[in-house]
Design a protein around this motif. Structure first.
Motif, PDB file in Angstrom:
ATOM      1  N   PRO A 125       0.821  -1.223   0.000  1.00  0.00           N
ATOM      2  CA  PRO A 125       0.000   0.000   0.000  1.00  0.00           C
ATOM      3  C   PRO A 125       0.851   1.266   0.000  1.00  0.00           C
ATOM      4  O   PRO A 125       2.041   1.236   0.328  1.00  0.00           O
ATOM      5  CB  PRO A 125      -0.804  -0.123   1.289  1.00  0.00           C
ATOM      6  CG  PRO A 125       0.009  -1.015   2.173  1.00  0.00           C
ATOM      7  CD  PRO A 125       0.746  -1.959   1.252  1.00  0.00           C
ATOM      8  N   MET A 126       0.236   2.374  -0.364  1.00  0.00           N
ATOM      9  CA  MET A 126       0.944   3.661  -0.388  1.00  0.00           C
ATOM     10  C   MET A 126       1.599   3.970   0.960  1.00  0.00           C
ATOM     11  O   MET A 126       2.679   4.543   1.009  1.00  0.00           O
ATOM     12  CB  MET A 126      -0.015   4.795  -0.765  1.00  0.00           C
ATOM     13  CG  MET A 126      -0.365   4.849  -2.229  1.00  0.00           C
ATOM     14  SD  MET A 126       1.054   5.155  -3.296  1.00  0.00           S
ATOM     15  CE  MET A 126       1.587   6.748  -2.728  1.00  0.00           C
ATOM     16  N   ALA A 127       0.949   3.578   2.040  1.00  0.00           N
ATOM     17  CA  ALA A 127       1.497   3.854   3.379  1.00  0.00           C
ATOM     18  C   ALA A 127       2.820   3.138   3.627  1.00  0.00           C
ATOM     19  O   ALA A 127       3.551   3.490   4.557  1.00  0.00           O
ATOM     20  CB  ALA A 127       0.487   3.459   4.453  1.00  0.00           C
ATOM     21  N   ALA A 128       3.154   2.145   2.802  1.00  0.00           N
ATOM     22  CA  ALA A 128       4.426   1.420   2.954  1.00  0.00           C
ATOM     23  C   ALA A 128       5.612   2.247   2.473  1.00  0.00           C
ATOM     24  O   ALA A 128       6.764   1.929   2.789  1.00  0.00           O
ATOM     25  CB  ALA A 128       4.366   0.100   2.186  1.00  0.00           C
ATOM     26  N   LEU A 129       5.339   3.312   1.718  1.00  0.00           N
ATOM     27  CA  LEU A 129       6.394   4.202   1.204  1.00  0.00           C
ATOM     28  C   LEU A 129       6.499   5.402   2.127  1.00  0.00           C
ATOM     29  O   LEU A 129       5.521   6.128   2.334  1.00  0.00           O
ATOM     30  CB  LEU A 129       6.059   4.641  -0.223  1.00  0.00           C
ATOM     31  CG  LEU A 129       7.054   5.568  -0.910  1.00  0.00           C
ATOM     32  CD1 LEU A 129       8.420   4.905  -1.070  1.00  0.00           C
ATOM     33  CD2 LEU A 129       6.502   5.992  -2.270  1.00  0.00           C
ATOM     34  N   ARG A 130       7.687   5.602   2.688  1.00  0.00           N
ATOM     35  CA  ARG A 130       7.889   6.694   3.658  1.00  0.00           C
ATOM     36  C   ARG A 130       9.036   7.593   3.240  1.00  0.00           C
ATOM     37  O   ARG A 130      10.117   7.118   2.889  1.00  0.00           O
ATOM     38  CB  ARG A 130       8.196   6.120   5.039  1.00  0.00           C
ATOM     39  CG  ARG A 130       7.033   5.330   5.617  1.00  0.00           C
ATOM     40  CD  ARG A 130       7.367   4.765   6.967  1.00  0.00           C
ATOM     41  NE  ARG A 130       7.412   5.823   7.958  1.00  0.00           N
ATOM     42  CZ  ARG A 130       7.802   5.637   9.211  1.00  0.00           C
ATOM     43  NH1 ARG A 130       8.193   4.466   9.620  1.00  0.00           N
ATOM     44  NH2 ARG A 130       7.817   6.641  10.053  1.00  0.00           N
ATOM     45  N   ASP A 131       8.770   8.885   3.305  1.00  0.00           N
ATOM     46  CA  ASP A 131       9.808   9.884   3.072  1.00  0.00           C
ATOM     47  C   ASP A 131      10.610  10.010   4.365  1.00  0.00           C
ATOM     48  O   ASP A 131      10.068  10.379   5.405  1.00  0.00           O
ATOM     49  CB  ASP A 131       9.159  11.221   2.702  1.00  0.00           C
ATOM     50  CG  ASP A 131      10.159  12.303   2.350  1.00  0.00           C
ATOM     51  OD1 ASP A 131      11.371  12.149   2.629  1.00  0.00           O
ATOM     52  OD2 ASP A 131       9.716  13.320   1.796  1.00  0.00           O
ATOM     53  N   TRP A 132      11.882   9.686   4.291  1.00  0.00           N
ATOM     54  CA  TRP A 132      12.725   9.737   5.478  1.00  0.00           C
ATOM     55  C   TRP A 132      13.211  11.151   5.793  1.00  0.00           C
ATOM     56  O   TRP A 132      13.947  11.360   6.754  1.00  0.00           O
ATOM     57  CB  TRP A 132      13.917   8.798   5.325  1.00  0.00           C
ATOM     58  CG  TRP A 132      13.568   7.351   5.407  1.00  0.00           C
ATOM     59  CD1 TRP A 132      12.333   6.795   5.597  1.00  0.00           C
ATOM     60  CD2 TRP A 132      14.481   6.257   5.315  1.00  0.00           C
ATOM     61  NE1 TRP A 132      12.423   5.430   5.622  1.00  0.00           N
ATOM     62  CE2 TRP A 132      13.721   5.066   5.453  1.00  0.00           C
ATOM     63  CE3 TRP A 132      15.849   6.163   5.124  1.00  0.00           C
ATOM     64  CZ2 TRP A 132      14.305   3.803   5.418  1.00  0.00           C
ATOM     65  CZ3 TRP A 132      16.427   4.905   5.078  1.00  0.00           C
ATOM     66  CH2 TRP A 132      15.665   3.743   5.228  1.00  0.00           C
ATOM     67  N   GLN A 133      12.830  12.125   4.972  1.00  0.00           N
ATOM     68  CA  GLN A 133      13.220  13.517   5.204  1.00  0.00           C
ATOM     69  C   GLN A 133      14.737  13.677   5.270  1.00  0.00           C
ATOM     70  O   GLN A 133      15.261  14.479   6.033  1.00  0.00           O
ATOM     71  CB  GLN A 133      12.561  14.070   6.482  1.00  0.00           C
ATOM     72  CG  GLN A 133      11.047  14.042   6.465  1.00  0.00           C
ATOM     73  CD  GLN A 133      10.459  14.945   5.404  1.00  0.00           C
ATOM     74  OE1 GLN A 133      10.848  16.098   5.263  1.00  0.00           O
ATOM     75  NE2 GLN A 133       9.527  14.434   4.622  1.00  0.00           N
ATOM     76  N   LEU A 134      15.427  12.880   4.447  1.00  0.00           N
ATOM     77  CA  LEU A 134      16.881  12.983   4.313  1.00  0.00           C
ATOM     78  C   LEU A 134      17.194  13.335   2.872  1.00  0.00           C
ATOM     79  O   LEU A 134      16.548  12.828   1.958  1.00  0.00           O
ATOM     80  CB  LEU A 134      17.563  11.649   4.637  1.00  0.00           C
ATOM     81  CG  LEU A 134      17.428  11.092   6.045  1.00  0.00           C
ATOM     82  CD1 LEU A 134      17.994   9.676   6.102  1.00  0.00           C
ATOM     83  CD2 LEU A 134      18.153  11.984   7.026  1.00  0.00           C
ATOM     84  N   ALA A 135      18.177  14.192   2.689  1.00  0.00           N
ATOM     85  CA  ALA A 135      18.635  14.511   1.333  1.00  0.00           C
ATOM     86  C   ALA A 135      20.150  14.548   1.346  1.00  0.00           C
ATOM     87  O   ALA A 135      20.768  15.076   2.281  1.00  0.00           O
ATOM     88  CB  ALA A 135      18.066  15.840   0.864  1.00  0.00           C
ATOM     89  N   ASN A 136      20.724  13.974   0.309  1.00  0.00           N
ATOM     90  CA  ASN A 136      22.177  13.979   0.146  1.00  0.00           C
ATOM     91  C   ASN A 136      22.511  14.771  -1.107  1.00  0.00           C
ATOM     92  O   ASN A 136      21.866  14.591  -2.137  1.00  0.00           O
ATOM     93  CB  ASN A 136      22.693  12.542  -0.054  1.00  0.00           C
ATOM     94  CG  ASN A 136      22.331  11.632   1.090  1.00  0.00           C
ATOM     95  OD1 ASN A 136      22.636  11.923   2.227  1.00  0.00           O
ATOM     96  ND2 ASN A 136      21.661  10.530   0.799  1.00  0.00           N
TER      97      ASN A 136
END
Length: 158
Positions: A70-81
């Motif tokens: 489900p869409m809820a399985a995808l999480r933005d970790w709020q990290l950027a490199n």
């Protein structure tokens, strides 16, 4: 026909099971280079979540938004490199572009989720315990993202 230059903004999607087994895929253009799913935006205004969903489907055949994932399985970790683009791949970008911004996401999938690789992009895949997966990655930012994985584990009640 000439391809337009790649946009220097991309996603890194760490695909993993609830037990923290991590999916790694081997690059077809660089055998021995193992990584998580990565990919650049197709358009400047493409939302990062859309980039993740598209790249995961293209590279692994896993469909985010399906009953099993489900869409809820995808999480933005709020990290950027922000990293320097390897010289071997710089020709894909506009002249003078030397750095890319990579946004990190995690995707939790059930154990045993089938993987169908794009043979144009990847040769093989493997599921590894998270620490071993981090050690196998050629990209330092990919390895670092995988090492963050335990802190993003969802509680069992989810």
């Amino acid at each position: 026909m000439t391809r337009p230059p790649k946009i220097p903004e991309s996603v890194l999607v760490v695909i993993h099971t609830p037990a923290l087994e991590v999916l790694l895929i081997e690059r077809a253009d660089r055998p021995g280079y193992w990584q998580s799913v990565t990919g650049s935006k197709d358009a400047l205004d493409e939302p990062l979540l859309s980039t993740c969903i598209r790249e995961v489907a293209e590279e692994t055949g896993i469909v985010v938004g399906s009953p099993d994932v489900p869409m809820a399985a995808l999480r933005d970790w709020q990290l950027a490199n922000v990293y320097e683009i390897y010289p071997v791949w710089r020709h894909r970008y506009a002249p003078g572009v030397t750095h890319n911004t990579e946004h990190v996401f995690g995707l939790t999938v059930p154990a045993g989720t089938p993987v169908v690789l794009s043979p144009r992009e990847h040769l093989r895949h493997q599921w590894l315990p998270w620490r071993e997966a981090a050690d196998r990655c050629f990209s330092p930012s990919n390895a670092e993202a995988i090492l963050h994985l335990p802190r993003w584990r969802r509680p069992a009640a989810d």
